[in-house]
Every structure is written in structure tokens, then in C-alpha cells.
Design a protein around this motif. Structure first.
Motif, short mmCIF file in Angstrom:
data_model
loop_
_atom_site.label_atom_id
_atom_site.label_comp_id
_atom_site.label_asym_id
_atom_site.label_seq_id
_atom_site.Cartn_x
_atom_site.Cartn_y
_atom_site.Cartn_z
N ALA A 86 -8.00 -1.35 -1.51
CA ALA A 86 -7.22 -2.65 -2.43
C ALA A 86 -6.80 -3.96 -1.33
O ALA A 86 -6.69 -4.44 -2.31
CB ALA A 86 -5.96 -1.31 -2.84
N LEU A 87 -6.85 -3.84 -0.13
CA LEU A 87 -6.63 -4.98 0.19
C LEU A 87 -7.75 -6.17 -0.07
O LEU A 87 -6.89 -7.00 -0.54
CB LEU A 87 -6.03 -4.49 1.94
N ALA A 88 -8.62 -5.78 0.12
CA ALA A 88 -9.57 -6.40 -0.46
C ALA A 88 -9.57 -7.19 -2.14
O ALA A 88 -9.85 -8.45 -2.38
CB ALA A 88 -11.47 -6.54 -0.69
N GLN A 89 -9.48 -6.69 -2.85
CA GLN A 89 -9.31 -6.84 -3.92
C GLN A 89 -8.20 -7.84 -4.49
O GLN A 89 -8.23 -8.62 -5.26
CB GLN A 89 -9.01 -5.70 -4.94
N THR B 17 -10.23 8.73 4.28
CA THR B 17 -10.08 8.43 1.77
C THR B 17 -9.67 7.49 1.87
O THR B 17 -9.14 6.35 1.74
CB THR B 17 -9.94 9.85 1.24
N HIS B 18 -8.24 8.06 3.11
CA HIS B 18 -7.32 6.68 2.93
C HIS B 18 -7.85 5.16 3.75
O HIS B 18 -7.19 4.74 2.81
CB HIS B 18 -5.79 7.30 3.48
N LEU C 96 0.79 -0.97 0.19
CA LEU C 96 0.14 -0.31 0.14
C LEU C 96 1.05 1.46 0.30
O LEU C 96 2.19 1.32 0.68
CB LEU C 96 -0.50 -0.15 0.95
N PRO C 97 0.25 2.58 -0.69
CA PRO C 97 1.21 3.74 -0.80
C PRO C 97 0.90 3.92 0.96
O PRO C 97 -0.03 3.47 1.93
CB PRO C 97 0.26 5.30 -1.44
N ARG D 146 -1.01 2.72 4.44
CA ARG D 146 -1.14 1.99 5.50
C ARG D 146 -0.83 2.73 6.42
O ARG D 146 -1.27 1.94 7.16
CB ARG D 146 0.64 1.44 4.80
N GLU D 147 -0.89 3.99 6.16
CA GLU D 147 -0.42 4.68 8.31
C GLU D 147 -1.68 4.71 8.20
O GLU D 147 -1.95 3.93 9.70
CB GLU D 147 0.39 5.62 7.63
#
Length: 189
Positions: free
Chosen positions: A177-180, A169-170, A135-136, A140-141
Motif C-alpha cells: 500500500a505504501l509503495a503504491q 500479512t499485515h 494505513l489501517p 501500521r502497528e
């Protein structure tokens, strides 16, 4: 430099989250309380003179190290206990006594899992960890603060130095993104 009041206020503000994190890791309330207390003492003794804004990250690192220390001690303790206990067998003199057959794992613990389940769980966790690392940085943070450290949106925004909307939003982007990525690898949670 943190004053005694600032240090005390900080420790009071993180104690519940730290306890949750420790219970999640060790699955024992008493051990989790000891871990959190040890981590707080270490922070106060060794890093009490650090600036207030450095305390959250220092405390997280100390807490994680204290949890790891707990598991190391448990491993050593369990090794010695299993080596020296229950070797007597039955009192009727049977020679086919097996220590491993006499030890029973409690349901819901890692010891009660089959080897295949352990391997599958470890592989899944490694895949999840690898995807989190991809993750960007800001996503991630935000994701780790919100869902691992159990910080609310306002706390996360303050720690990241951004607005609450940015945190949302983050987190949303990271979750999608993780789910995909995990679905593409055949992992459904």
C-alpha cells in the motif's frame, strides 16, 4: 509491577535495538550510547514500578524524547559555538573575514546538504509519514514494529497478540500500500 530482574531482562533485551535506533537518528555512536543509557536510567528511576507489559511503550517514548532532547541541546550548543568561535579571522589584518565562509560542513551530514535537498527530503518524509498514518491501525502497528523498531516477526506477533502469519500479512499489505501510494505521488525509493 515489574521486579528488578524483569526490568533488567527487559533493558537487556532492548539495548541493541535502542542503540540502532539512536545511531540512525543522531549518526554518532558515542551520542547514541549516551542517549540509550539516559533513556534506560529514566525508565528505571521513574517507571520501574510499572507492569512489565507497559515497559516497551514507555521505553520507546522515553527514548524518542531523549533523542529529541539531544537535538535541542546540539542546536543550542552549535548556535553558541558558532557565535563565539572563529571571529578572529586571519592574523594579517584582513577585514573581509566571514565566519560563514570559514565553517565547513562534513560530508554526509545534514549541514552539507543544499537547501533544495533539505526541503525535498523533508517533503518526502512528510509524504511518507502521511501515507503511514493512512494505513489501517493493525498494518501500521505491524509495519512500525517490524521496520522502524527492528523487531522480528515473533516479537511483533507477541506484542500485537496475533500469529506470526498475521504479522507477515499485515506487513506485506502495508508495504504494498505504501509503495503504491508513494509511486502515485512520484516517489520511488
Amino acid at each position: 509491577m515489574a521486579t528488578d530482574k524483569e526490568l533488567s531482562d527487559f533493558l537487556e533485551s532492548v539495548e541493541r535495538r535502542a542503540f540502532k535506533q539512536a545511531v540512525y537518528a543522531v549518526r554518532k555512536d558515542e551520542a547514541a550510547l549516551d542517549i540509550v543509557q539516559d533513556a534506560m536510567i529514566k525508565l528505571a528511576e521513574k517507571y520501574g514500578d510499572k507492569p512489565v507489559d507497559e515497559l516497551p511503550m514507555l521505553f520507546q517514548r522515553i527514548l524518542q524524547n531523549t533523542i529529541h532532547d539531544f537535538f535541542r541541546r546540539e542546536k543550542v550548543r552549535n548556535t553558541w559555538v558558532s557565535l563565539f568561535s572563529s571571529f578572529g579571522g586571519d592574523s594579517d589584518g584582513q577585514d573581509d573575514f566571514d565566519v560563514l565562509e570559514s565553517l565547513e560542513a562534513q560530508d554526509g551530514t545534514e549541514a552539507s546538504e543544499s537547501s533544495a535537498d533539505k526541503v525535498e527530503r523533508e517533503q518526502t518524509l512528510l509524504l511518507i509519514d502521511a501515507e503511514i498514518q493512512k494505513l489501517p491501525a493493525r498494518q501500521r502497528e505491524a509495519f512500525l514494529m517490524r521496520y522502524w523498531q527492528d523487531m522480528d516477526v515473533a516479537e511483533t506477533a507477541a506484542a500485537m497478540g496475533c500469529s506470526e502469519g498475521s504479522v507477515k500479512t499485515h506487513c506485506s499489505r502495508a508495504t504494498h500500500a505504501l509503495a503504491q501510494a508513494l509511486r502515485a505521488k512520484g516517489i520511488t525509493l
